[in-house]
Motif scaffolding. Structure first.
Motif, mmCIF file in Angstrom:
data_model
loop_
_atom_site.group_PDB
_atom_site.id
_atom_site.type_symbol
_atom_site.label_atom_id
_atom_site.label_comp_id
_atom_site.label_asym_id
_atom_site.label_seq_id
_atom_site.Cartn_x
_atom_site.Cartn_y
_atom_site.Cartn_z
ATOM 1 N N THR A 120 0.804 -1.221 0.000
ATOM 2 C CA THR A 120 0.000 0.000 0.000
ATOM 3 C C THR A 120 0.843 1.281 0.000
ATOM 4 N N ASP A 121 2.159 1.143 0.174
ATOM 5 C CA ASP A 121 3.017 2.320 0.148
ATOM 6 C C ASP A 121 2.943 2.954 -1.245
ATOM 7 N N PRO A 122 2.868 4.264 -1.327
ATOM 8 C CA PRO A 122 2.778 4.917 -2.643
ATOM 9 C C PRO A 122 3.903 4.523 -3.599
ATOM 10 N N ASP A 123 5.128 4.426 -3.087
ATOM 11 C CA ASP A 123 6.227 4.062 -3.986
ATOM 12 C C ASP A 123 6.138 2.602 -4.421
ATOM 13 N N ALA A 124 5.550 1.751 -3.597
ATOM 14 C CA ALA A 124 5.353 0.347 -3.976
ATOM 15 C C ALA A 124 4.242 0.232 -5.011
ATOM 16 N N ARG A 125 3.194 0.991 -4.817
ATOM 17 C CA ARG A 125 2.075 0.968 -5.775
ATOM 18 C C ARG A 125 2.519 1.474 -7.141
ATOM 19 N N ALA A 126 3.434 2.436 -7.134
ATOM 20 C CA ALA A 126 3.906 3.014 -8.396
ATOM 21 C C ALA A 126 4.600 1.985 -9.281
ATOM 22 N N VAL A 127 5.186 0.947 -8.660
ATOM 23 C CA VAL A 127 5.878 -0.079 -9.450
ATOM 24 C C VAL A 127 5.164 -1.424 -9.368
ATOM 25 N N GLY A 128 3.956 -1.437 -8.817
ATOM 26 C CA GLY A 128 3.165 -2.666 -8.762
ATOM 27 C C GLY A 128 3.742 -3.742 -7.879
ATOM 28 N N TYR A 129 4.430 -3.345 -6.806
ATOM 29 C CA TYR A 129 5.050 -4.338 -5.924
ATOM 30 C C TYR A 129 4.003 -5.203 -5.226
ATOM 31 N N VAL A 130 4.238 -6.521 -5.249
ATOM 32 C CA VAL A 130 3.431 -7.475 -4.488
ATOM 33 C C VAL A 130 4.385 -8.343 -3.671
ATOM 34 N N THR A 131 3.941 -8.764 -2.499
ATOM 35 C CA THR A 131 4.808 -9.554 -1.631
ATOM 36 C C THR A 131 4.904 -11.009 -2.077
ATOM 37 N N ASP A 132 4.046 -11.406 -3.011
ATOM 38 C CA ASP A 132 4.094 -12.773 -3.533
ATOM 39 C C ASP A 132 3.878 -12.708 -5.052
ATOM 40 N N ALA A 133 4.895 -13.080 -5.805
ATOM 41 C CA ALA A 133 4.833 -12.978 -7.268
ATOM 42 C C ALA A 133 3.681 -13.795 -7.857
#
Ligand code: SF4
Length: 102
Positions: free
Chosen positions: A34-47
């Motif tokens: 949910t962090d804005p910088d994580a959302r910007a790159v589509g980060y997920v904790t499980d691929a």
């Protein structure tokens, strides 16, 4: 033992457990999806949860553990990612900044 030395020795446990010193030993913070910088790159904790419609360039077995920007063990646990300076991602995670390790 002189009294000054004795007073300093008695203060050592309190100094070592002081809140301002304990922050020096704090583990790095984890990147949240949910962090804005994580959302910007589509980060997920499980691929396994990457949306292929949204990220068509994703393909298994891409994950943080085999990304050039990751440093840590490939055990599902946390590791540092240079993209998120000083914070950790999971080795099973993924984001669109993925770069295959050579
Ligand atoms: S850049 Fe690499 S290590 Fe960092 S979150 Fe994206 S896939 Fe994981």
């Amino acid at each position: 033992m002189n009294s000054l030395r004795r007073r300093w020795i008695l203060r050592i446990p309190a100094l070592l457990t002081a809140p301002h010193l304990s922050s020096l030993y704090a583990a790095p913070a984890a990147v949240l999806e949910t962090d804005p910088d994580a959302r910007a790159v589509g980060y997920v904790t499980d691929a396994k949860r990457v949306d292929p419609a949204r990220y068509p360039l994703y393909s298994a077995p891409q994950q943080c553990a085999n990304c050039q920007l990751f440093s840590g063990a490939a055990d599902g646990g946390p590791g540092l990612c240079t993209l998120f300076k000083g914070r950790t991602v999971t080795s099973n995670g993924w984001c669109k900044a993925y770069q295959a390790a050579i």
